[in-house]
Design a protein around this motif. Structure first.
Motif, PDB file in Angstrom:
ATOM      1  N   GLN A 191       2.346   0.922   1.250  1.00  0.00           N
ATOM      2  CA  GLN A 191       3.773   0.569   1.351  1.00  0.00           C
ATOM      3  C   GLN A 191       4.212  -0.432   0.283  1.00  0.00           C
ATOM      4  O   GLN A 191       5.079  -1.266   0.524  1.00  0.00           O
ATOM      5  CB  GLN A 191       4.095   0.019   2.755  1.00  0.00           C
ATOM      6  CG  GLN A 191       3.859   1.031   3.865  1.00  0.00           C
ATOM      7  CD  GLN A 191       4.200   0.491   5.230  1.00  0.00           C
ATOM      8  OE1 GLN A 191       4.214  -0.729   5.452  1.00  0.00           O
ATOM      9  NE2 GLN A 191       4.485   1.379   6.173  1.00  0.00           N
ATOM     10  N   SER A 192       3.607  -0.355  -0.908  1.00  0.00           N
ATOM     11  CA  SER A 192       4.025  -1.249  -1.986  1.00  0.00           C
ATOM     12  C   SER A 192       5.398  -0.821  -2.511  1.00  0.00           C
ATOM     13  O   SER A 192       5.654   0.373  -2.700  1.00  0.00           O
ATOM     14  CB  SER A 192       3.020  -1.210  -3.130  1.00  0.00           C
ATOM     15  OG  SER A 192       3.516  -1.923  -4.247  1.00  0.00           O
ATOM     16  N   SER A 236       3.147  -4.277   1.358  1.00  0.00           N
ATOM     17  CA  SER A 236       4.588  -4.376   1.127  1.00  0.00           C
ATOM     18  C   SER A 236       4.982  -5.719   0.523  1.00  0.00           C
ATOM     19  O   SER A 236       6.001  -5.816  -0.170  1.00  0.00           O
ATOM     20  CB  SER A 236       5.350  -4.163   2.436  1.00  0.00           C
ATOM     21  OG  SER A 236       4.956  -5.144   3.395  1.00  0.00           O
TER      22      SER A 236
END
Length: 394
Positions: A100-101, A146
């Motif tokens: 989820q970068s 993230s």
């Protein structure tokens, strides 16, 4: 010096790896998704690389920072004292994974980390190390979530499943770490005979023989930490001598057979390189026809061929490939076991969640386990002659 370590492993193996790490180091490990973490020291790093059968690598965490952009990833990497680990004369490689970068390009993030390492060396030593993508002296791993970037240096080098003995192999061979996970999940600890009737190049049987003989899996290979600045050669020699002194003859027989005689030859040569040629017996033969290799009931542990992994081969290959569609091979295998293997326990790794129904057997356990990208179950069947049938339409 106390270090924070992360040991990645195959999905489903985390609990088994945590128990193994505690046995090796005496330290309680914490569970993470796809691995475990713990606090240890340089000796613990060497001991884990030498003795772990389940970990894929032993990584040392060097930074854990919040980020919002590639520039902040660069800053996090710039703050790490890479010069404490390797020199400008050595080579390195950067690998990036993410979950989820928000960054648009992981390749660009890897480039920024590479620049940060090189710039840090220029500033501190007046020279920069070269990048080597195939055989680097140092591997730098970065994991992006993230909002955080975690940086590691890899102390293993080649993945730990590369024990150094498997040079002969067929198509889609089972990784040594997964074979070890199957052994650990079964609870087998050289307390009964072990037999793999679909042994391929011998991975399960050889791993089991090494477990029985107390042979450390890392004895026949080299590790990245041997090139690092903190490396203590005398301490490493002492650990290896300790491991060599712990070896013993197997207290129980270990057997393997395969329908393809070519694979049996591979297995024999691999066993010789693994130091267990005298402890494991390989023979050719069809799994539907081979009788128990010992009079005493034991444990069968197998990863039979399946479509996503490999097409069945050897003398019976055409028959098995045709029967796989209707499940007849497994039905016949179960009938053969019920007739001839009463008292044995069979553990079968398969991606087919309905395998017990196809075999008309009732499993006593099913353990989730991944073979690379393939989700599998390790089914346990307790063989009772002519019984243990699943209800029709189960």
């Amino acid at each position: 010096m106390t270090l924070t370590l992360f040991l990645p492993c195959a999905s489903g193996v985390e609990d088994l790896l945590a128990a193994e790490v505690t046995r090796i180091t005496g330290v309680q490990a914490g569970l993470l998704r796809g691995g475990i973490h713990l606090r240890s020291d340089d000796a613990g790093v060497m001991r884990l690389n030498l003795h772990s059968r389940l970990a894929q690598r032993v990584l040392v965490q060097l930074a854990h920072k919040p980020y919002r952009s590639e520039d902040e990833v660069y800053a996090a990497a710039s703050a790490v004292a890479w010069e404490d680990w390797f020199t400008p004369k050595q080579t390195f490689k950067v690998e990036v994974t993410s979950h989820q970068s928000p960054l648009k390009s992981l390749n660009f993030a890897a480039l920024r980390i590479k620049d940060a390492v090189a710039d840090r060396f220029r500033q501190k030593a007046g020279a920069r190390p070269d990048v080597e993508t195939r055989w680097p002296d140092a591997r730098v791993f970065a994991h992006l979530t993230s909002d955080t970037v975690t940086l590691y240096i890899d102390t293993s080098g080649e993945p730990l499943f590369k024990r150094g003995w498997r040079e002969d192999k067929g198509e889609a061979p089972l990784k040594e770490t997964l074979a070890a996970a199957m052994i650990a999940a079964s609870g087998w600890d050289a307390d009964a005979p072990l037999y793999d009737p679909c042994c391929g190049s011998g991975t399960i049987a050889i791993e089991a023989a090494q477990v029985a003989c107390r042979i450390a899996p890392g004895l026949s290979r080299r590790f990245a930490f041997e090139k690092f600045r903190p490396f203590e050669a005398a301490a490493w020699r002492a650990l290896k001598e300790e491991a060599l002194a712990a070896r013993r003859a197997s207290p129980v027989p270990v057997h393997g057979s395969d329908v393809a005689f070519r694979m049996v030859d591979f297995a024999v040569r691999n066993a010789q390189r693994a130091g267990v040629a005298d402890m494991v017996n390989f023979r050719g033969g069809d799994a539907l026809q081979r009788m128990p290799p010992t009079d005493e009931p034991g444990v069968m542990l197998l990863n039979p061929p399946y479509g996503e992994r490999i097409e069945a081969g050897g003398v019976a290959g055409a028959r098995q490939a045709a029967e796989a569609e209707g499940g007849d091979f497994f039905n016949q295998l179960a009938a053969h076991w019920k007739k001839n293997y009463a008292g044995w326990t069979a553990w079968v790794l398969s991606p087919d969640m309905k395998l017990p129904t196809r075999m008309r057997l009732k499993e006593s356990r099913r353990v989730p386990m991944w073979n690379g990208p393939i989700e599998c179950r390790l089914f346990r069947f307790d063989m009772v002659k002519g019984s243990a049938r699943a209800p029709a339409g189960a």
